[in-house]
Design an enzyme around this catalytic site. Structure first.
Site, PDB file in Angstrom:
ATOM      1  N   ASP A  35      52.346  68.431 -12.755  1.00 53.91           N
ATOM      2  CA  ASP A  35      50.929  68.553 -13.134  1.00 53.91           C
ATOM      3  C   ASP A  35      50.747  69.185 -14.506  1.00 53.91           C
ATOM      4  OD1 ASP A  35      50.638  68.168 -10.110  1.00 53.91           O
ATOM      5  OD2 ASP A  35      48.613  68.006 -10.933  1.00 53.91           O
TER       6      ASP A  35
ATOM      7  N   GLN B  81      50.095  64.389   1.303  1.00 49.41           N
ATOM      8  CA  GLN B  81      50.261  63.298   0.327  1.00 49.41           C
ATOM      9  C   GLN B  81      51.557  62.537   0.589  1.00 49.41           C
ATOM     10  OE1 GLN B  81      49.332  66.415  -0.486  1.00 49.41           O
ATOM     11  NE2 GLN B  81      48.003  66.490  -2.280  1.00 49.41           N
TER      12      GLN B  81
ATOM     13  N   ARG C 289      43.503  61.596  -7.011  1.00 47.98           N
ATOM     14  CA  ARG C 289      44.307  62.809  -7.239  1.00 47.98           C
ATOM     15  C   ARG C 289      45.608  62.361  -7.906  1.00 47.98           C
ATOM     16  NH1 ARG C 289      48.263  60.847  -5.132  1.00 47.98           N
ATOM     17  NH2 ARG C 289      49.262  62.829  -5.422  1.00 47.98           N
ATOM     18  N   GLY C 290      46.413  63.362  -8.303  1.00 50.83           N
ATOM     19  CA  GLY C 290      47.602  63.050  -9.090  1.00 50.83           C
ATOM     20  C   GLY C 290      47.242  63.191 -10.560  1.00 50.83           C
ATOM     21  N   ALA C 291      48.075  63.931 -11.304  1.00 50.86           N
ATOM     22  CA  ALA C 291      47.686  64.338 -12.663  1.00 50.86           C
ATOM     23  C   ALA C 291      47.254  63.179 -13.582  1.00 50.86           C
ATOM     24  CB  ALA C 291      48.818  65.157 -13.287  1.00 50.86           C
TER      25      ALA C 291
ATOM     26  N   ASN D  58      53.916  71.978 -10.263  1.00 55.78           N
ATOM     27  CA  ASN D  58      53.744  70.774  -9.431  1.00 55.78           C
ATOM     28  C   ASN D  58      53.306  71.217  -8.040  1.00 55.78           C
ATOM     29  OD1 ASN D  58      53.917  67.863  -9.148  1.00 55.78           O
ATOM     30  ND2 ASN D  58      55.699  68.196  -7.831  1.00 55.78           N
TER      31      ASN D  58
END
Ligand code: MRU
Length: 358
Positions: free
Chosen positions: A246, A205, A54-56, A256
């Site tokens: 994001d 997160q 995960r994470g853009a 975001n």
């Protein structure tokens, strides 16, 4: 600073080895470090959807490698492999909707495919393109860390208390992180007193990933409930909120992790500076305004259970996982092409015409 950051590198989320994609399963952190191996694009799409990765930027990099896996399988199957590959592009594009880095990376791979000559080796060239996307993100992280820390130095000096949200670190990128890259650089520069990490409901997160990453680097970090942020700004001398993104619209509005918007409102009220750190691959010039960004909503069960245990009865729940922070609440957007202060449409357009700085 670049050398210091490189020497301190400990955590990574993505590895491409011998034609196989390896992902650190972020659902199991911080208690288990399990690496999963991927040989097929459909499995990578599922890994993105289910938050193994995960994470853009990390989502974009994984999708690029997934196209290499797909291409290998389609070439082996023979026939019209280009047409067959369209389904793989679509499957990956459908995995998550908000992080534009996913669509950016798929477009890079598609463009490379479209430029192939009949004498080219498609697999070798597409693999090189995916590796280039991964490497380019690492480089961008380093440049942004230098630019971001320079802003902190210029605007406030020593002993900063920084607050961050979600995880915009090594786990979310191909390198050291965006927001956490700047925070790491501030630590190495002796500018940091403490990092406050919002726990980031419902996926945690902040408490599971950001606190783990920072603690591994010996960076002083304290986790707080998301709802404590305004109180901390008032009582703990927070000087900056530093977050990732994001998707950034053409007018500078920032999508975001849910909760970022309320941080920006609170930061403005308390005179705390607000910095967004994101590579230019997160900027979506085709989306004029933040309100046009598709914001992912995930299943309500994520909100109604904790660690697999139900924490509420059979009730309705809403689980939007991103929000949009309007540009006029943002002091700086830091990218590898440079810094935009008080972003607006004109400044964002100027930024996108620049080359990357390193
Ligand atoms: O749902 P996630 O964990 O993928 O959301 C991640 C974020 O919101 C990050 O802040 C963003 O992707 C920037 S990562 C450098």
């Amino acid at each position: 600073m670049r050398e210091q950051l490189l020497a301190a590198e400990k955590v990574k989320a993505i590895e491409w080895r011998d034609g196989v994609l390896h992902l650190l399963d972020q659902r199991a952190l911080p208690f288990e470090e399990t690496w999963l191996s991927y040989h097929a694009a459909a499995d990578v799409a599922e890994a993105i959807r289910s938050m193994v990765v995960r994470g853009a930027p990390a989502i974009g990099i994984s999708a690029a490698y997934a196209i290499v896996l797909a291409l290998r399988a389609r070439l082996q199957a023979g026939g019209d492999w280009r047409a067959a590959l369209d389904a793989d592009f679509q499957l990956l594009a459908d995995s998550r909707p908000t992080a534009v880095n996913l669509f950016w990376a798929l477009k890079c791979m598609r463009d490379r495919l479209d430029r192939l000559k009949s004498t080219d080796d498609p697999l070798a060239l597409l693999e090189a393109c995916a590796v280039g996307i991964h490497q380019g993100d690492r480089e961008a992280n380093l440049t942004m860390a230098e630019l971001g820390v320079d802003l902190i130095r210029r605007h406030q000096g020593n002993q900063q208390n920084l607050l961050t949200h979600c995880n915009a670190g090594a786990l979310a990128t191909g390198g050291f992180g965006t927001a956490l890259g700047v925070i790491r650089a501030a630590f190495h520069d002796g500018l940091l007193e403490r990092v406050y990490a919002d726990e980031t409901r419902p996926w945690l997160q902040g408490s599971r990933l950001t606190a783990w990453e920072l603690a591994a680097d010996g960076i002083p970090v304290t986790v707080n409930a998301d709802s404590a942020a305004a109180h901390l700004m008032k009582t703990r001398g927070i000087t900056w909120v530093i977050v990732g993104a994001d998707r950034i619209a053409a007018n500078g509005d920032v999508a975001n992790k849910i909760g970022t918007y309320q941080l920006a409102v609170n930061a403005m009220h308390h005179g705390v500076r607000f910095m967004v750190v994101a590579p230019s691959s997160t900027i979506d010039m085709a989306t004029e305004h933040g309100d046009d960004i598709v914001l992912e909503e995930r299943d309500a069960s994520e909100l109604l259970a904790l660690g697999g245990k139900r924490i509420a009865g059979d009730i309705d729940a809403l689980n939007p996982v991103f929000d949009v922070t309007p540009a006029d609440l943002i002091d700086f957007i830091v990218t590898e092409k440079g810094v935009v202060d008080r972003p607006d449409t004109e400044k964002m357009a100027q930024l996108m015409c620049r080359k990357r700085l390193h």
